[in-house]
Design an enzyme around this catalytic site. Structure first.
Site, PDB file in Angstrom:
ATOM      1  N   THR A   1       0.824  -1.220   0.000  1.00 36.41           N
ATOM      2  CA  THR A   1       0.000   0.000   0.000  1.00 36.41           C
ATOM      3  C   THR A   1       0.843   1.249   0.000  1.00 36.41           C
ATOM      4  OG1 THR A   1      -1.852  -1.083   1.061  1.00 36.41           O
ATOM      5  CG2 THR A   1      -1.676   1.284   1.389  1.00 36.41           C
TER       6      THR A   1
ATOM      7  N   LYS B   1       0.003  -7.386  12.859  1.00 34.03           N
ATOM      8  CA  LYS B   1      -1.030  -6.501  12.309  1.00 34.03           C
ATOM      9  C   LYS B   1      -2.336  -6.867  13.001  1.00 34.03           C
ATOM     10  CE  LYS B   1      -3.124  -4.833   7.992  1.00 34.03           C
ATOM     11  NZ  LYS B   1      -3.104  -4.934   6.500  1.00 34.03           N
TER      12      LYS B   1
ATOM     13  N   THR C   1       1.514  -4.329   4.219  1.00 34.45           N
ATOM     14  CA  THR C   1       1.353  -4.583   5.659  1.00 34.45           C
ATOM     15  C   THR C   1       0.774  -5.969   5.938  1.00 34.45           C
ATOM     16  OG1 THR C   1      -0.848  -3.586   5.654  1.00 34.45           O
ATOM     17  CG2 THR C   1       1.030  -2.150   6.179  1.00 34.45           C
ATOM     18  N   ASP C   2       0.141  -6.600   4.940  1.00 36.13           N
ATOM     19  CA  ASP C   2      -0.507  -7.893   5.219  1.00 36.13           C
ATOM     20  C   ASP C   2       0.476  -8.923   5.771  1.00 36.13           C
ATOM     21  OD1 ASP C   2      -3.133  -8.188   2.665  1.00 36.13           O
ATOM     22  OD2 ASP C   2      -2.729  -6.711   4.239  1.00 36.13           O
TER      23      ASP C   2
ATOM     24  N   TYR D   1      -8.085   0.042  -3.133  1.00 39.73           N
ATOM     25  CA  TYR D   1      -7.121   0.716  -4.016  1.00 39.73           C
ATOM     26  C   TYR D   1      -6.225  -0.351  -4.640  1.00 39.73           C
ATOM     27  CZ  TYR D   1      -4.724  -0.163   0.314  1.00 39.73           C
ATOM     28  OH  TYR D   1      -4.260  -0.780   1.449  1.00 39.73           O
TER      29      TYR D   1
ATOM     30  N   GLU E   1      -2.277 -28.581  27.203  1.00 37.90           N
ATOM     31  CA  GLU E   1      -3.499 -29.148  26.595  1.00 37.90           C
ATOM     32  C   GLU E   1      -3.252 -30.482  25.890  1.00 37.90           C
ATOM     33  OE1 GLU E   1      -6.373 -26.656  27.944  1.00 37.90           O
ATOM     34  OE2 GLU E   1      -6.610 -28.413  26.651  1.00 37.90           O
TER      35      GLU E   1
HETATM   36  N1  DGL Z   1      -2.506  -5.834  -0.369  1.00 38.23           N
HETATM   37  C1  DGL Z   1      -2.026  -5.459   0.939  1.00 38.23           C
HETATM   38  C2  DGL Z   1      -0.501  -5.686   1.015  1.00 38.23           C
HETATM   39  O1  DGL Z   1       0.158  -5.453   0.013  1.00 38.23           O
HETATM   40  C3  DGL Z   1      -2.320  -4.037   1.237  1.00 38.23           C
HETATM   41  C4  DGL Z   1      -2.102  -3.704   2.663  1.00 38.23           C
HETATM   42  C5  DGL Z   1      -1.011  -2.708   2.877  1.00 38.23           C
HETATM   43  O2  DGL Z   1       0.089  -2.778   2.261  1.00 38.23           O
HETATM   44  O3  DGL Z   1      -1.220  -1.880   3.780  1.00 38.23           O
HETATM   45  O4  DGL Z   1      -0.016  -6.070   2.086  1.00 38.23           O
END
Ligand code: DGL
Length: 355
Positions: free
Chosen positions: A38, A191, A118-119, A52, A312
């Site tokens: 992103t 995240k 971020t993913d 986006y 467990e």
């Molecule tokens: N498609 C996600 C990624 O590339 C978008 C999330 C982001 O980068 O914030 O990880």
């Protein structure tokens, strides 16, 4: 002494270039490796904060969009990949890790910033935390809003990341994650929100510090080994062992587990409910998988807390490994690297208590 106009100009230019050169020599040399995400994304309108396109803006454009970078570091950019990070693969990680190690071995590189979606940012960060063979700062940075959005967070996040990567205070602290003026350790950050700018949290173990003014402020460090202290070496690796994650939930069955094993998984991370509990419909298949040579690691879908050995399940009797406080996606990374060294479960358990 009277100087002619041309001579005055040449003298002034020489003095400026000398001053600039001295200033530039004082600034740290920071490489920015871009992978997409992103932070390099664009949306249809300035209010498009979801839906986006990620990974469209190149590294030089990212750098040019933040002229302030040049006041804190001598920056140069390299486009390693241009992908949305949900599509990151083991092969990408090996390529990136080797490139980082090559660059950090160069005396003219003081630190590295990696721009990333971020993913899976926390995963790439943890992988690098285990394979980077330098004490120089490596800082992963992303954005929760695309570059075209109102209050895009990418530019300030990139500026902060470059500040940290050039900071002597960041040396020897392991791979770092920097978003939202916060500094997190690669091992413990995750995240924790699908879309808000404050998505990255180190909920209970605590983040490491803040970026405020032109400075990184550290208040804690990770107690686990990282970077130059680890036993993992990817320099001669071209692949990692296949490890998959089985998610625990009410009414689960062993179909996914057995499908992963049939497809060649050498290790399974069981992301169990609670403290890594094993559902009655799945436990026999996990035991059978272990007996056929698959490494089984008990983790938890919960996200916080210690995964207690022999809690467990009787791990000693079943010859299972427990993930300690690593979430399932990070336990997978450690198990893949650990299995490049050994398949001895006592050794594997030591590694989960070490890294
Ligand atoms: N498609 C996600 C990624 O590339 C978008 C999330 C982001 O980068 O914030 O990880």
């Amino acid at each position: 002494m009277h100087r002619s106009k041309p001579a005055q100009f040449i003298f002034a230019l020489f003095a400026f270039l000398m001053a600039f050169s001295v200033h530039a020599q004082k600034l740290p040399n920071v490489m920015i490796l871009a992978t997409g995400g992103t932070i390099a994304g664009t949306g249809a309108t300035s209010t498009t904060t979801v839906g986006y396109t990620a990974a469209t803006v190149g590294v030089q454009q990212l750098i040019n969009a933040v002229p302030e970078l040049r006041k804190v570091a001598n920056v140069s950019g390299e486009q390693v990949f241009q992908i949305a990070s949900e599509s990151m693969t083991n092969e990408h990680w090996l390529t990136l890790g080797k490139r980082v190690n090559t660059l950090l071995a160069q005396p003219n590189v003081d630190g590295i910033v990696i721009t990333h979606g971020t993913d899976t940012l926390e995963e790439t960060a943890y992988f690098l935390n285990l394979v980077v063979k330098s004490r120089k700062p490596v800082v992963l940075v992303g954005a929760m809003r695309p570059s075209t959005a109102l209050s895009a967070d990418g530019p300030i996040n990139l500026y902060n990341a470059v500040l940290i990567a050039g900071s002597q205070d960041a040396v020897g602290k392991g791979v770092l994650v920097a978003l939202g003026d916060q500094i997190h350790s690669a091992r413990d950050v995750t995240k924790a929100n699908t879309s808000t700018p404050d998505a990255f949290k180190t909920a209970e173990l605590g983040m490491m510090g803040y970026v405020q003014g032109p400075k990184a402020h550290f208040y804690r460090v990770s107690t686990r080994k990282h970077t130059t202290e680890t036993e993992f070496d990817i320099s001669s690796l071209n692949a990692l062992p296949q490890v998959d994650i089985v998610y625990g939930y009410a009414n689960m069955n062993a179909v996914a587990l057995n499908a992963f094993i049939a497809a060649g998984a050498k290790g399974i991370i069981h992301a169990g409910t609670g403290d890594g509990s094993l559902a009655a419909k799945v436990k026999p298949d996990l035991i059978a998988a272990r007996k056929s040579g698959t490494i089984i690691v008990r983790s938890s879908r919960v996200g916080q807390g210690i995964l207690a050995r022999n809690g467990e399940a009787n791990d000693d009797e079943l010859d299972f490994v427990v993930a300690d406080t690593l979430n399932p996606q990070k336990a997978r990374i450690l198990l893949m690297l650990a299995m490049t060294k050994t398949s001895n479960t006592k050794e594997l358990q030591r590694m989960f208590y070490t890294y």
